[in-house]
Design a protein around this motif. Structure first.
Motif, PDB file in Angstrom:
ATOM      1  N   ARG A 185       0.885  -1.311  -0.283  1.00 56.74           N
ATOM      2  CA  ARG A 185      -0.088  -0.063   0.129  1.00 56.74           C
ATOM      3  C   ARG A 185       0.812   1.312  -0.099  1.00 56.74           C
ATOM      4  N   LEU A 212       0.954   4.320  -2.625  1.00 51.51           N
ATOM      5  CA  LEU A 212       0.869   5.180  -2.126  1.00 51.51           C
ATOM      6  C   LEU A 212       1.998   5.989  -2.352  1.00 51.51           C
ATOM      7  N   ILE A 249       1.819   9.774  -5.612  1.00 52.70           N
ATOM      8  CA  ILE A 249       2.040  11.074  -4.891  1.00 52.70           C
ATOM      9  C   ILE A 249       2.790  11.571  -6.328  1.00 52.70           C
ATOM     10  N   LEU A 255       1.894  11.608  -9.387  1.00 52.18           N
ATOM     11  CA  LEU A 255       0.563  13.514  -9.107  1.00 52.18           C
ATOM     12  C   LEU A 255       1.537  14.186  -9.255  1.00 52.18           C
ATOM     13  N   LEU A 314       0.214   6.223   8.820  1.00 50.20           N
ATOM     14  CA  LEU A 314      -0.032   6.477   7.380  1.00 50.20           C
ATOM     15  C   LEU A 314      -1.058   7.793   7.282  1.00 50.20           C
ATOM     16  N   ILE A 331      -1.744  10.859   3.976  1.00 52.91           N
ATOM     17  CA  ILE A 331      -1.094  11.816   2.712  1.00 52.91           C
ATOM     18  C   ILE A 331      -1.764  13.145   2.658  1.00 52.91           C
ATOM     19  N   VAL A 382      -2.740  17.148   0.501  1.00 50.45           N
ATOM     20  CA  VAL A 382      -2.357  17.947  -0.199  1.00 50.45           C
ATOM     21  C   VAL A 382      -2.613  19.597   0.256  1.00 50.45           C
ATOM     22  N   ALA A 391       2.399  18.228  -1.605  1.00 53.85           N
ATOM     23  CA  ALA A 391       2.243  17.309  -0.947  1.00 53.85           C
ATOM     24  C   ALA A 391       2.493  16.659  -0.134  1.00 53.85           C
ATOM     25  N   GLY A 392       2.315  15.957   0.663  1.00 55.40           N
ATOM     26  CA  GLY A 392       3.332  15.178   1.271  1.00 55.40           C
ATOM     27  C   GLY A 392       3.018  13.220   1.794  1.00 55.40           C
ATOM     28  N   LEU A 393       3.595  13.180   2.637  1.00 57.22           N
ATOM     29  CA  LEU A 393       3.390  11.804   3.560  1.00 57.22           C
ATOM     30  C   LEU A 393       3.835  11.922   4.655  1.00 57.22           C
ATOM     31  N   LEU A 451       7.781  12.517   4.003  1.00 59.67           N
ATOM     32  CA  LEU A 451       8.438  12.891   2.908  1.00 59.67           C
ATOM     33  C   LEU A 451       7.403  13.833   1.831  1.00 59.67           C
ATOM     34  N   LEU A 489      -4.838   6.935   6.308  1.00 63.38           N
ATOM     35  CA  LEU A 489      -5.283   6.174   5.236  1.00 63.38           C
ATOM     36  C   LEU A 489      -5.315   4.496   6.123  1.00 63.38           C
ATOM     37  N   ASN A 490      -6.004   3.633   5.949  1.00 64.97           N
ATOM     38  CA  ASN A 490      -5.835   2.126   6.682  1.00 64.97           C
ATOM     39  C   ASN A 490      -5.655   1.678   6.196  1.00 64.97           C
TER      40      ASN A 490
END
Lengths: 210, 206
Positions: free
Chosen positions: A3, A7, A11, A14, B28, B30, B32, B57-59, B71, B205-206
Motif C-alpha cells: 500500500r 501511495l 504521489i 501527481l 500513515l 497523505i 495536499v 503534497a506529502g506523506l 516525505l 489511510l487504513n
C-alpha cells in the motif's frame, strides 16, 4: 508495504503531472510585440560626442542574410522610414546633415540582418563591412572597441552604426563610436521604426553635441 | 559511530512508544495543500510579487501519538513582469521589458512534533523539512531568455495546526506557515528566502 508503495507512486505521479503540465505561467504567451523587443546600445567611452558637428547617412539600407554571402542594398518603405527617423534624431541632437562628399565628422550606417534560418556566431559589427569606409571616400576599415561583445543570433535584427571619420586610429581604422541593435518581434515593421529610433536615442543621452 | 548508536536508540524508543500508545487514527497519512508564498530578501528584489501559484503534497508516518516522519514535494511559481527600463549590461545599455520567474520544486524529508495528543479538537504542531529543491530560473529580456536550472539544498521549518473533522476522523483540515531557505545564488538572488502559507487536507489511510 504494498500500500505504501502504491501511495508513494501515486504521489510521485501527481507531483510529476502538476510540475510538468505547465503549471508555471508562460511569459511569452501574454507578451505584446512591443514588449518582446530589446534595444541594445553601445558606445566608445573614449569618444567626445561634442567634438563632432556634421554627419552623413547612407542612401539605402544594407540587407544581410545568412543564406547569402553578398549583402544587398535595399530601399523599401521601411528603409526610407529608417533613414529619415535616424537623420531626424541625429539632427535633434545638434548634428548637421551633410552630403557624404562634404567630409562629414560622423558616418551613419544602417543594416538589416536576417539570421532567421540558422545560428551564426555574431561578430560584433561584422555587418559594418558592407558600408566600408570606401563608401565615404576613405581608405581602410572600421574598428570596434573590444567591449563590443559577441553572442549568438537567430532572428531578424536592425543595426545602426555611427563611425568617427575625423579621427582614424593608428592603424588607419575608423572607430565605431555608437551602435544600436534592435532584436525581437516586429523590428522589421515600418510602423515601429520611429519609436525604436526614439528609444535608442533616449537611452543614449551622451550622443549629442549640445 | 556513537552518534549513530544514539539515533538508533531514539528510533527504537519511539517505535516502542508507538506500540504501547492507543491509536486514534491509522499512522500513515497523505496531505495536499494549496499554497501562497511571499518572497523575502534578495528574492524579493528579483521577483517581488507574492506567488499564488503553488501547492504541496506529502506523506507522513506517525511513529507515536506526537512524533512523525515523512516525505514531501510541491511547487511554487514566482513571476514578475517589470515595465520597460534600461539596464546597463555587459552588452551595453539594454532597454527591455523584463519578466523574472523562478519555479521551485522541493523534495524534502520531514520530521514533525504534535503539541497535543491526537484526540484533541485542534492539534498544533511544529515540523522541519530538509532536502533539495529544483530551481528553474528564467529571466526574460523581452522575448530573450537567460536561464538556469539547478538543484539546491533547502531547509523549511514549519508551524501549523490540524483540525480533525470529528474526534477520531481520519480526515483533518490543515493550515501551516513555512519558512523556506536555500543558499541559491543566481543573478540578483543571493539566497532563496520565502514565507509560505498553506491550507489543505490530511487523510489518514487504513
Amino acid at each position: 508495504m504494498k500500500r505504501t508503495i502504491y501511495l508513494l507512486s501515486s504521489i510521485a505521479a501527481l507531483a510529476a503531472l502538476i510540475s510538468f503540465s505547465g503549471c508555471g505561467k508562460d511569459p511569452l504567451k501574454d507578451m505584446t510585440p512591443e514588449e518582446s523587443r530589446i534595444y541594445i546600445t553601445n558606445h566608445d567611452s573614449q569618444a567626445n560626442f561634442k567634438s563632432y558637428n556634421t554627419f552623413s547617412i547612407v542612401d539605402s539600407v544594407a540587407v544581410l542574410s545568412n543564406r547569402n554571402d553578398t549583402a544587398k542594398k535595399a530601399l523599401t518603405d521601411y528603409d526610407k522610414q529608417l533613414i529619415s527617423s535616424v537623420s531626424q534624431a541625429m539632427q535633434s541632437r545638434g548634428y548637421t546633415l551633410v552630403d557624404k562628399a562634404a567630409k562629414p565628422d560622423l558616418a551613419v550606417a544602417l543594416t538589416r540582418i536576417d539570421n532567421s534560418f540558422t545560428n551564426v556566431a555574431w561578430n560584433p559589427g561584422w555587418w559594418g563591412g558592407v558600408w566600408s569606409p570606401g563608401y565615404w571616400g576613405y581608405p581602410g576599415g572600421w574598428y570596434w572597441p573590444s567591449y563590443y561583445v559577441v553572442y549568438q543570433v537567430n532572428e531578424k535584427q536592425t543595426a545602426i552604426d555611427v563611425f568617427d571619420l575625423k579621427n582614424p586610429n593608428a592603424d588607419n581604422k575608423y572607430v565605431s563610436v555608437w551602435n544600436a541593435l534592435w532584436r525581437g518581434s516586429g523590428v522589421w515593421n515600418t510602423d515601429n521604426v520611429a519609436s525604436m529610433v526614439q528609444a535608442s536615442f533616449d537611452q543614449s543621452p551622451y550622443l549629442t553635441n549640445k | 559511530m556513537k552518534k549513530i548508536f544514539n539515533w538508533m536508540m531514539i528510533f527504537a524508543g519511539v517505535f516502542a512508544a508507538q506500540a504501547v500508545s492507543a491509536q486514534v487514527r491509522p499512522p500513515l497519512s497523505i496531505d495536499v495543500n494549496y499554497s501562497v508564498a511571499s518572497p523575502l530578501g534578495s528574492l524579493q528584489d528579483y521577483s517581488g510579487k507574492t506567488s499564488f501559484r503553488g501547492w504541496t503534497a506529502g506523506l507522513q508516518y506517525m511513529l507515536n501519538d506526537q512524533f512523525s516522519v515523512g516525505l514531501r514535494t510541491g511547487f511554487q511559481d514566482f513571476n514578475e513582469k517589470l515595465p520597460r527600463a534600461v539596464y546597463p549590461d555587459k552588452l551595453g545599455d539594454v532597454s527591455a521589458v523584463q519578466t523574472r520567474t523562478l519555479q521551485v520544486i522541493p523534495i524534502q524529508a520531514t520530521a514533525g512534533w504534535a503539541f497535543t495528543k491526537p484526540d484533541k479538537p485542534v492539534i498544533p504542531y511544529a515540523a522541519v523539512g530538509v532536502g533539495v529543491a529544483n530551481m528553474d530560473y528564467k529571466k526574460y529580456w523581452g522575448e530573450f531568455v537567460e536561464s538556469d536550472n539547478s538543484w539546491q539544498f533547502m531547509v523549511s521549518p514549519e508551524l501549523g495546526i490540524n483540525i480533525p473533522f470529528g474526534q477520531a476522523s481520519p480526515v483533518l483540515f490543515n493550515a501551516n506557515v513555512r519558512y523556506n531557505y536555500s543558499p541559491y545564488k543566481m543573478g540578483d538572488i543571493t539566497n532563496f528566502n520565502s514565507l509560505q502559507y498553506s491550507v489543505g487536507f490530511k487523510f489518514h489511510l487504513n
